[in-house]
Design a protein around this motif. Structure first.
Motif, PDB file in Angstrom:
ATOM      1  N   LEU A 181     -22.976 -19.184   8.991  1.00 55.89           N
ATOM      2  CA  LEU A 181     -21.734 -19.391   9.714  1.00 55.89           C
ATOM      3  C   LEU A 181     -20.839 -18.167   9.626  1.00 55.89           C
ATOM      4  O   LEU A 181     -20.288 -17.701  10.648  1.00 55.89           O
ATOM      5  CB  LEU A 181     -21.012 -20.618   9.166  1.00 55.89           C
ATOM      6  CG  LEU A 181     -19.654 -20.937   9.811  1.00 55.89           C
ATOM      7  CD1 LEU A 181     -19.815 -21.195  11.302  1.00 55.89           C
ATOM      8  CD2 LEU A 181     -18.999 -22.129   9.125  1.00 55.89           C
ATOM      9  N   ALA A 182     -20.652 -17.621   8.421  1.00 54.02           N
ATOM     10  CA  ALA A 182     -19.816 -16.431   8.262  1.00 54.02           C
ATOM     11  C   ALA A 182     -20.395 -15.257   9.037  1.00 54.02           C
ATOM     12  O   ALA A 182     -19.659 -14.483   9.669  1.00 54.02           O
ATOM     13  CB  ALA A 182     -19.677 -16.081   6.790  1.00 54.02           C
ATOM     14  N   PHE A 183     -21.716 -15.120   9.021  1.00 55.37           N
ATOM     15  CA  PHE A 183     -22.361 -14.034   9.754  1.00 55.37           C
ATOM     16  C   PHE A 183     -22.134 -14.178  11.254  1.00 55.37           C
ATOM     17  O   PHE A 183     -21.842 -13.204  11.953  1.00 55.37           O
ATOM     18  CB  PHE A 183     -23.856 -14.032   9.437  1.00 55.37           C
ATOM     19  CG  PHE A 183     -24.640 -13.014  10.208  1.00 55.37           C
ATOM     20  CD1 PHE A 183     -24.558 -11.669   9.887  1.00 55.37           C
ATOM     21  CD2 PHE A 183     -25.452 -13.395  11.269  1.00 55.37           C
ATOM     22  CE1 PHE A 183     -25.275 -10.714  10.606  1.00 55.37           C
ATOM     23  CE2 PHE A 183     -26.167 -12.454  11.991  1.00 55.37           C
ATOM     24  CZ  PHE A 183     -26.075 -11.108  11.654  1.00 55.37           C
ATOM     25  N   ALA A 184     -22.242 -15.395  11.765  1.00 55.48           N
ATOM     26  CA  ALA A 184     -22.045 -15.622  13.201  1.00 55.48           C
ATOM     27  C   ALA A 184     -20.609 -15.302  13.616  1.00 55.48           C
ATOM     28  O   ALA A 184     -20.376 -14.684  14.669  1.00 55.48           O
ATOM     29  CB  ALA A 184     -22.403 -17.069  13.548  1.00 55.48           C
ATOM     30  N   ILE A 185     -19.638 -15.716  12.800  1.00 60.00           N
ATOM     31  CA  ILE A 185     -18.238 -15.426  13.121  1.00 60.00           C
ATOM     32  C   ILE A 185     -17.983 -13.919  13.100  1.00 60.00           C
ATOM     33  O   ILE A 185     -17.286 -13.374  13.970  1.00 60.00           O
ATOM     34  CB  ILE A 185     -17.310 -16.151  12.139  1.00 60.00           C
ATOM     35  CG1 ILE A 185     -17.454 -17.671  12.289  1.00 60.00           C
ATOM     36  CG2 ILE A 185     -15.857 -15.730  12.356  1.00 60.00           C
ATOM     37  CD1 ILE A 185     -16.664 -18.465  11.279  1.00 60.00           C
ATOM     38  N   ALA A 186     -18.548 -13.225  12.112  1.00 58.58           N
ATOM     39  CA  ALA A 186     -18.352 -11.776  12.014  1.00 58.58           C
ATOM     40  C   ALA A 186     -18.973 -11.060  13.207  1.00 58.58           C
ATOM     41  O   ALA A 186     -18.389 -10.107  13.750  1.00 58.58           O
ATOM     42  CB  ALA A 186     -18.952 -11.262  10.706  1.00 58.58           C
ATOM     43  N   VAL A 187     -20.157 -11.482  13.633  1.00 55.75           N
ATOM     44  CA  VAL A 187     -20.796 -10.866  14.799  1.00 55.75           C
ATOM     45  C   VAL A 187     -19.965 -11.108  16.055  1.00 55.75           C
ATOM     46  O   VAL A 187     -19.754 -10.204  16.866  1.00 55.75           O
ATOM     47  CB  VAL A 187     -22.227 -11.408  14.976  1.00 55.75           C
ATOM     48  CG1 VAL A 187     -22.803 -10.978  16.318  1.00 55.75           C
ATOM     49  CG2 VAL A 187     -23.123 -10.923  13.849  1.00 55.75           C
ATOM     50  N   ALA A 188     -19.460 -12.343  16.215  1.00 54.60           N
ATOM     51  CA  ALA A 188     -18.626 -12.651  17.384  1.00 54.60           C
ATOM     52  C   ALA A 188     -17.357 -11.808  17.383  1.00 54.60           C
ATOM     53  O   ALA A 188     -16.929 -11.312  18.447  1.00 54.60           O
ATOM     54  CB  ALA A 188     -18.290 -14.137  17.392  1.00 54.60           C
ATOM     55  N   ALA A 189     -16.736 -11.620  16.215  1.00 60.80           N
ATOM     56  CA  ALA A 189     -15.522 -10.802  16.132  1.00 60.80           C
ATOM     57  C   ALA A 189     -15.822  -9.349  16.480  1.00 60.80           C
ATOM     58  O   ALA A 189     -15.029  -8.687  17.168  1.00 60.80           O
ATOM     59  CB  ALA A 189     -14.924 -10.904  14.733  1.00 60.80           C
ATOM     60  N   THR A 190     -16.958  -8.835  16.024  1.00 62.33           N
ATOM     61  CA  THR A 190     -17.315  -7.453  16.324  1.00 62.33           C
ATOM     62  C   THR A 190     -17.577  -7.254  17.814  1.00 62.33           C
ATOM     63  O   THR A 190     -17.152  -6.256  18.409  1.00 62.33           O
ATOM     64  CB  THR A 190     -18.552  -7.046  15.510  1.00 62.33           C
ATOM     65  OG1 THR A 190     -18.308  -7.277  14.105  1.00 62.33           O
ATOM     66  CG2 THR A 190     -18.873  -5.575  15.705  1.00 62.33           C
ATOM     67  N   LEU A 191     -18.273  -8.209  18.424  1.00 58.63           N
ATOM     68  CA  LEU A 191     -18.510  -8.127  19.870  1.00 58.63           C
ATOM     69  C   LEU A 191     -17.205  -8.227  20.649  1.00 58.63           C
ATOM     70  O   LEU A 191     -17.025  -7.542  21.666  1.00 58.63           O
ATOM     71  CB  LEU A 191     -19.484  -9.230  20.296  1.00 58.63           C
ATOM     72  CG  LEU A 191     -20.914  -9.119  19.749  1.00 58.63           C
ATOM     73  CD1 LEU A 191     -21.739 -10.318  20.188  1.00 58.63           C
ATOM     74  CD2 LEU A 191     -21.561  -7.815  20.204  1.00 58.63           C
ATOM     75  N   ALA A 192     -16.288  -9.082  20.181  1.00 55.15           N
ATOM     76  CA  ALA A 192     -14.984  -9.188  20.838  1.00 55.15           C
ATOM     77  C   ALA A 192     -14.212  -7.868  20.741  1.00 55.15           C
ATOM     78  O   ALA A 192     -13.532  -7.463  21.696  1.00 55.15           O
ATOM     79  CB  ALA A 192     -14.177 -10.321  20.215  1.00 55.15           C
TER      80      ALA A 192
END
Length: 528
Positions: free
Chosen positions: A377-388
């Protein structure tokens, strides 16, 4: 942690609600309302919700209120006639309300981008409450020429909240200065119709009421013994002034250069015989906080109160911002936050895989014993933030001439990116390094079955609060109960046993160190 300890004492009935204390020791800087809010949240928390999480809820709401108040405060300042842009000869300029909304958006982005807001806005301390009530009072003084009901209520809440949060001096200065600015404000044009003006008599009456309300909250502070004069004048040394300069530069970035640009470009309105509310009001709030920063021990927490006003001043720089300065801010922000985000990712990969080896070795050295675990979950949120963030950079380099606040998108987005990465990828590491969980668990295991009482001496507020709140240990001051079988102490500066401990009565059974903060050491003694 110390703040949570004071809240826990109120909930348990171990301290007076009008004089919060921790093991009988009162607050050094008196403050009531923040601890009341946290204690009430703990009392009202339904079963299943961790009590420390419940204590954070009112502070999260106060942070949201500070953001909302800053937006509306900037909006109403931008509605004033003197803040509006020059009308075009053949029309086509933005409507006053639309222009004010765009300026308010810029002010909110400037506040979110301030580096000093990151940590202190996530604490359950009086500093966040003071920020909330400062922003609320700022909104009240900004909106008073246009409305009376909500601004009057916000002014009372702001002045009272600041006083009850341990800043009565700031409340008095803000209140008196705002009353003067409101009374001498020459721009009394109504936003809906610039041909109409408000009569002078109600303006003077409103200023008088502000002064009376300020006097009332000052008297309340005296009655509750909330006034503390702890003025510390800066020393005439390079180290002190260099420290203040660095604090002002980094804590208020990127608002301060834009605020200075606003002051320069609008100087013909700021330094003439007529008062321009949209410049004078935020300048007064910011000036009070900057001067107070030089005379208080907690400089960063005092400077925190200047951020809403500085953000408003920064927003008024946007219509006159030159392309070169906007590009400089964009490039600095892009490089700074992209570099910070890249560093966070590299260190996280090193914690997971051991490669690169140098960051992994640094983590092992600074946080011995830490073992990271992968969280999908933390990894998915971090990836989404980086893409944003990547999308935001792409959007910013495009042509968006209509967005007046576009120069503050990257600073606000970059601050949000780095904080989100820290709270996901680095959360286990930060929690291991900052929390008292390991120290509390080892202390409880060393003592065994909880005794009737445990004496303490020299322990810090955070350690005491953690042992009482999480460890459920019945701590008492040294010699308060001579029959206590255990004693917890903090070593002297040279890490030796404190001289107040009589070794003829106590045996040292354990020396427990915090895994990261070595200054957090607990000595465990058992009575003969």
């Amino acid at each position: 942690m110390a703040a949570l300890g004071y809240m826990g004492e109120l909930v348990q009935g171990s301290a007076s609600w009008f004089k919060p204390s921790l093991m009988g020791v009162s607050l050094e800087n008196p403050s009531l309302l923040p601890y009341w809010l946290g204690a009430w949240a703990i009392q009202m928390a339904p079963g299943g919700i961790p009590l420390d999480f419940a204590a954070r809820i009112p502070f999260g709401l106060m942070m949201a209120l500070a953001l909302i108040s800053t937006w509306y405060g900037t909006y109403y300042l931008a509605r004033s006639r003197q803040a509006q842009p020059v009308a075009f000869a053949f029309g086509g300029e933005a409507l006053p309300a639309d222009y004010a909304r765009a300026i308010a958006d810029g002010g909110l982005l400037a506040l979110m981008a301030c580096l000093g807001l990151a940590q202190l806005s996530h604490e359950t301390t009086p500093a966040l409450a003071q920020l909330c009530f400062t922003a609320l009072l700022y909104y009240a003084m900004s909106a008073l020429p246009y409305h009376r009901g909500w601004p009057a209520l916000a002014a009372v809440l702001g002045l009272s909240g600041l006083t009850l949060s341990g800043a009565p001096t700031m409340a008095v200065l803000f209140g008196l200065g705002s009353a003067v600015i409101h009374g001498f404000d020459q721009d009394r044009s109504l936003a809906s119709d610039t041909t109409k003006t408000r009569p002078l008599t109600p303006v003077v009456l409103e200023s008088t009421l502000i002064v009376l309300c300020t006097a009332a909250v000052a008297a309340m502070g005296i009655a509750l013994n909330l006034w503390r004069w702890k003025i510390e004048l800066p020393h005439a040394t390079w180290a002190d002034w260099n420290g203040y300069a660095q604090l002002l530069i980094w804590f208020t970035w990127p608002a301060w250069p834009l605020a200075l640009w606003t002051t320069w470009r609008w100087r013909h309105q700021l330094f003439n015989r007529h008062i321009s509310r949209h410049l004078t009001l935020p300048a007064w709030f910011a000036l009070v906080c900057v001067v107070a920063t030089l005379t208080t021990g907690s400089a960063d927490r005092t400077l925190l109160l200047a951020l809403p006003a500085l953000a408003s001043l920064a927003a008024f720089a946007l219509p006159t911002l030159k392309r070169q300065m906007a590009s400089l801010i964009d490039w600095f922000t892009l490089l700074f936050f992209s570099g910070c985000g890249f560093t966070i990712w590299v260190v996280w990969i090193a914690m997971q895989t051991g490669f690169p080896s140098q960051p992994a070795a640094n983590v092992a050295r600074l946080a011995p014993g830490f073992v990271d675990r992968f969280s999908p979950l933390a990894f998915a949120i971090a990836v989404a933030a980086t893409l944003a963030w990547a999308w935001l950079v792409q959007w910013r380099v495009g042509r968006h001439r209509a967005a007046i606040w576009k120069s503050l998108v990257l600073p606000a987005g970059g601050a949000g990116l780095c904080w989100l990465l820290l709270m996901t990828l680095w959360m286990p590491l930060l929690n291991y390094a900052q929390s008292y969980v390991s120290l509390v668990n080892r202390t409880v295991d060393s003592i065994g079955a909880p005794p009737a009482c445990i004496e303490t001496t020299g322990l810090g507020e955070g350690t005491i609060a953690a042992l009482r709140f999480y460890g459920k240990l019945p701590l008492k001051a040294l010699q308060a109960s001579p029959a206590c079988p255990w004693l917890l102490a903090e070593p002297a500066l040279d890490m030796s046993i404190p001289s107040v401990i009589d070794l003829s009565q106590w045996d040292l059974t354990a020396r427990l160190n915090h895994p990261v903060a070595r200054e957090e050491t607990v000595l465990i003694f058992k009575r003969h």
